[in-house]
Design a protein around this motif. Structure first.
Motif, PDB file in Angstrom:
ATOM      1  N   TYR A 180      42.079 -36.919 120.271  1.00 46.32           N
ATOM      2  CA  TYR A 180      40.813 -37.538 120.704  1.00 46.32           C
ATOM      3  C   TYR A 180      39.860 -36.475 121.240  1.00 46.32           C
ATOM      4  N   VAL A 181      40.392 -35.496 121.941  1.00 41.99           N
ATOM      5  CA  VAL A 181      39.561 -34.399 122.432  1.00 41.99           C
ATOM      6  C   VAL A 181      38.997 -33.607 121.261  1.00 41.99           C
ATOM      7  N   GLU A 182      39.849 -33.333 120.272  1.00 43.45           N
ATOM      8  CA  GLU A 182      39.402 -32.609 119.075  1.00 43.45           C
ATOM      9  C   GLU A 182      38.298 -33.382 118.353  1.00 43.45           C
ATOM     10  N   ALA A 183      38.454 -34.699 118.273  1.00 44.27           N
ATOM     11  CA  ALA A 183      37.449 -35.519 117.592  1.00 44.27           C
ATOM     12  C   ALA A 183      36.110 -35.443 118.320  1.00 44.27           C
ATOM     13  N   VAL A 184      36.162 -35.446 119.660  1.00 48.20           N
ATOM     14  CA  VAL A 184      34.932 -35.326 120.439  1.00 48.20           C
ATOM     15  C   VAL A 184      34.285 -33.970 120.191  1.00 48.20           C
ATOM     16  N   ALA A 185      35.091 -32.909 120.175  1.00 49.87           N
ATOM     17  CA  ALA A 185      34.560 -31.559 119.937  1.00 49.87           C
ATOM     18  C   ALA A 185      33.867 -31.480 118.567  1.00 49.87           C
ATOM     19  N   ILE A 228      47.049 -26.254 128.431  1.00 55.23           N
ATOM     20  CA  ILE A 228      46.451 -24.967 128.768  1.00 55.23           C
ATOM     21  C   ILE A 228      45.860 -24.331 127.504  1.00 55.23           C
ATOM     22  N   GLY A 229      44.632 -23.871 127.628  1.00 57.92           N
ATOM     23  CA  GLY A 229      43.930 -23.284 126.488  1.00 57.92           C
ATOM     24  C   GLY A 229      42.965 -24.245 125.823  1.00 57.92           C
ATOM     25  N   SER A 230      42.869 -25.483 126.340  1.00 61.52           N
ATOM     26  CA  SER A 230      42.034 -26.495 125.681  1.00 61.52           C
ATOM     27  C   SER A 230      40.548 -26.223 125.833  1.00 61.52           C
ATOM     28  N   ALA A 231      40.135 -25.635 126.954  1.00 55.72           N
ATOM     29  CA  ALA A 231      38.713 -25.303 127.100  1.00 55.72           C
ATOM     30  C   ALA A 231      38.302 -24.321 126.004  1.00 55.72           C
ATOM     31  N   SER A 243      35.813 -23.320 120.662  1.00 50.97           N
ATOM     32  CA  SER A 243      35.878 -22.783 119.297  1.00 50.97           C
ATOM     33  C   SER A 243      35.544 -23.849 118.264  1.00 50.97           C
ATOM     34  N   VAL A 244      35.986 -25.102 118.497  1.00 52.57           N
ATOM     35  CA  VAL A 244      35.695 -26.180 117.542  1.00 52.57           C
ATOM     36  C   VAL A 244      34.206 -26.493 117.525  1.00 52.57           C
ATOM     37  N   VAL A 245      33.598 -26.627 118.697  1.00 54.75           N
ATOM     38  CA  VAL A 245      32.165 -26.914 118.765  1.00 54.75           C
ATOM     39  C   VAL A 245      31.375 -25.781 118.102  1.00 54.75           C
ATOM     40  N   SER A 256      28.367 -23.836 111.210  1.00 58.00           N
ATOM     41  CA  SER A 256      28.301 -24.381 109.848  1.00 58.00           C
ATOM     42  C   SER A 256      26.955 -25.041 109.575  1.00 58.00           C
ATOM     43  N   ARG A 257      26.226 -25.337 110.665  1.00 56.21           N
ATOM     44  CA  ARG A 257      24.882 -25.931 110.542  1.00 56.21           C
ATOM     45  C   ARG A 257      23.803 -24.884 110.791  1.00 56.21           C
ATOM     46  N   GLY A 258      24.208 -23.614 110.877  1.00 54.19           N
ATOM     47  CA  GLY A 258      23.240 -22.542 111.061  1.00 54.19           C
ATOM     48  C   GLY A 258      22.820 -22.318 112.497  1.00 54.19           C
ATOM     49  N   ILE A 259      23.570 -22.895 113.465  1.00 52.13           N
ATOM     50  CA  ILE A 259      23.248 -22.729 114.888  1.00 52.13           C
ATOM     51  C   ILE A 259      24.243 -21.754 115.484  1.00 52.13           C
ATOM     52  N   ASN A 260      23.772 -20.604 115.910  1.00 46.41           N
ATOM     53  CA  ASN A 260      24.668 -19.549 116.387  1.00 46.41           C
ATOM     54  C   ASN A 260      24.297 -19.170 117.820  1.00 46.41           C
ATOM     55  N   ILE A 261      24.613 -20.065 118.762  1.00 44.06           N
ATOM     56  CA  ILE A 261      24.332 -19.796 120.170  1.00 44.06           C
ATOM     57  C   ILE A 261      25.606 -20.053 120.982  1.00 44.06           C
ATOM     58  N   PRO A 262      25.749 -19.420 122.156  1.00 45.35           N
ATOM     59  CA  PRO A 262      26.980 -19.549 122.947  1.00 45.35           C
ATOM     60  C   PRO A 262      27.236 -20.987 123.397  1.00 45.35           C
ATOM     61  N   VAL A 263      28.497 -21.373 123.382  1.00 42.13           N
ATOM     62  CA  VAL A 263      28.936 -22.682 123.848  1.00 42.13           C
ATOM     63  C   VAL A 263      29.710 -22.480 125.150  1.00 42.13           C
ATOM     64  N   THR A 264      29.393 -23.270 126.161  1.00 43.44           N
ATOM     65  CA  THR A 264      30.058 -23.151 127.458  1.00 43.44           C
ATOM     66  C   THR A 264      30.909 -24.390 127.711  1.00 43.44           C
ATOM     67  N   VAL A 265      32.213 -24.171 127.884  1.00 46.45           N
ATOM     68  CA  VAL A 265      33.138 -25.273 128.175  1.00 46.45           C
ATOM     69  C   VAL A 265      33.858 -24.966 129.481  1.00 46.45           C
ATOM     70  N   ALA A 266      33.774 -25.869 130.434  1.00 49.40           N
ATOM     71  CA  ALA A 266      34.440 -25.714 131.729  1.00 49.40           C
ATOM     72  C   ALA A 266      35.585 -26.720 131.835  1.00 49.40           C
ATOM     73  N   SER A 267      36.556 -26.391 132.655  1.00 48.85           N
ATOM     74  CA  SER A 267      37.656 -27.313 132.963  1.00 48.85           C
ATOM     75  C   SER A 267      37.429 -27.868 134.364  1.00 48.85           C
TER      76      SER A 267
END
Length: 451
Positions: free
Chosen positions: A95-100, A123-126, A131-133, A139-150
């Protein structure tokens, strides 16, 4: 702040209501259309103290929808979907992967919001969500940093709002200072206790401001698993001592008090009984053990925690056998079904294990619970169990009663009258909360745990 919460279960809905109450605008997304429609109509599809009441007051600051209602202008996205246990003990992160994936396909390049993992995840999910997002954005041509916090939750079902408004600590694991600052701002009314408490949930007189712990995502993820495993271990420990107390003639209530007053140990979670249940302890302990196994590391204390807990449920059956001699043909009434008071949650509930074992052994099983019976009918249709409408109906014709859930109303039932309705006056106090002297004087064969 504009906040989006993905998942409208216990954690997601409680978090959403609390954040809306302290002043944020919150939009909740869930793929369950029936649940979304219920919430849009002000109906809370679960039993959690205060949530429905607050929701009714906050309709101008909280909304519900499916993915098609996703708002790109949100500042924070909180992932609060389920991570059920797989057969091998691993947490199911599908479900987390699907959201990502959804986020990667929907977010724009105009300033990405902070993404927060509040689901209990391995552990390692953030890093995995990041990486998934990022993959789907690129793949849509958007190359900007993604920030994920736990930002793990430490909520107890039944008092989840209390734990949200008055936490011991708030843990944020992030590698970017911006994410930490935004989440500190989001939680500021709670960290500083500047909000006006709900009338039904006043601020405790002795409450100290919560700690705001900042760390790495990996440490934050491990903090969650380590905390729940330790609490489960503490309960299993006192239950193991309770078994010895029975055999040597000690009283576990006195033993627990004697060790709990040591400040290094503490009195909480030293209540011997039928054992723990619910959606967190068993799942999280198993997930921690599974993670350790991936690193070829053995965790014998954590493994024993689960084994001792399962043994406690079997001990209830043993106590009934000792009192009734033959279970086949006997009628046993269960006082309580939910895994704890204040909720209708039956996940890993001791009552289900005990009911199944009794039915396997040929006993007739009856049950009464003030809120969880309908949930039990729906989630366990395989149980050949009679549901009583009252404690009196439960007691009528029963050979024994087992107190499984310590609902407040069960502490003051007219047991003297109930005993007159029973075939045999046996009661197993699976939570050590009943008045032993009163029950004994009423003619009951009182059986506690570790007493």
């Amino acid at each position: 702040m504009q906040i989006t919460v993905i998942g409208c279960g216990y954690v997601g809905l409680t978090t959403s209501v609390a954040l809306a109450y302290i002043g944020h605008r919150v939009h909740c997304i869930d793929q369950n259309q029936e649940r979304v429609q219920a919430l849009q109509n002000g109906i809370v599809p679960m039993h959690e103290m205060g949530v429905a009441e607050l929701l009714g007051q906050l309709r101008d600051r909280i909304s519900f929808g499916r993915w098609d209602s996703f708002n790109l202008t949100t500042e924070v996205i909180i992932i609060a979907v389920g991570t059920p246990r797989k057969d091998n003990g691993e947490a199911d992160t599908s479900y987390v992967e699907a959201v990502a994936r959804e986020l990667g396909q929907r977010l724009s390049g105009d300033g990405l919001p902070i993404i927060v993992n509040k689901s209990t995840v391995p552990i390692g999910s953030a890093r995995r969500v990041e990486s998934v997002v990022s993959y789907y954005l690129k793949s849509r041509g958007i190359n900007i940093p993604v920030t994920v916090a736990s930002n793990p939750e430490f909520l107890r079902e039944g008092v989840a709002l209390y734990d949200t408004f008055y936490p011991d600590r708030i843990v944020v694991g992030a590698n970017q200072g911006e994410a930490i600052n935004i989440l500190r701002e989001m939680y500021a009314p709670i960290l500083e206790q500047t909000f006006i408490p709900p009338e039904f949930l006043p601020r405790p007189d002795s409450y100290n401001l919560p700690a705001f712990i900042t760390t790495t995502p990996t440490s934050a993820e491990l903090i969650k698993y380590a905390a729940n495993t330790f609490l489960a271990m503490k309960i299993s420990y006192i239950n193991e001592i309770a078994g010895l107390a029975e055999r040597v003639g000690a009283d576990i209530l006195e033993v627990a008090r004697g060790i709990g007053l040591d400040k290094r140990i503490g009195v909480q979670y030293l209540n011997a009984g039928i054992g723990w249940g619910g959606s967190c302890f068993g799942k999280d302990v198993q997930a921690l053990i599974h993670t350790a196994g991936q690193y070829d590391y053995d965790m014998p204390l954590s493994s024993a925690t689960i084994q001792v807990n399962l043994r406690q449920r079997e001990e209830i059956i043993r106590k009934l056998q000792s009192a009734l001699k033959v279970l086949r043909g006997s009628t046993v009434g269960l006082l309580g079904l939910s895994f704890k008071p204040g909720t209708d949650d039956l996940r890993d509930a001791p009552s289900i294990t005990v009911a199944k074992r009794l039915i396997e052994m040929g006993a007739h099983v009856k049950a009464y619970d003030p809120v969880a019976m309908e949930n039990c009918r729906k989630s366990h249709p395989e149980l050949d169990m009679l549901y009583a409408n009252s404690a009196e109906e439960l007691a009528h014709g029963s050979d024994a009663l087992v107190l499984v859930t310590e609902w407040k109303e069960f502490l003051s039932l007219p047991y003297n009258q109930l005993g007159k309705l029973m075939r045999q006056k046996v009661i197993v106090d699976g939570r050590n909360v009943l008045d032993r002297q009163l029950l004994t004087e009423a003619g009951f064969n009182y059986i506690g745990v570790g007493r």
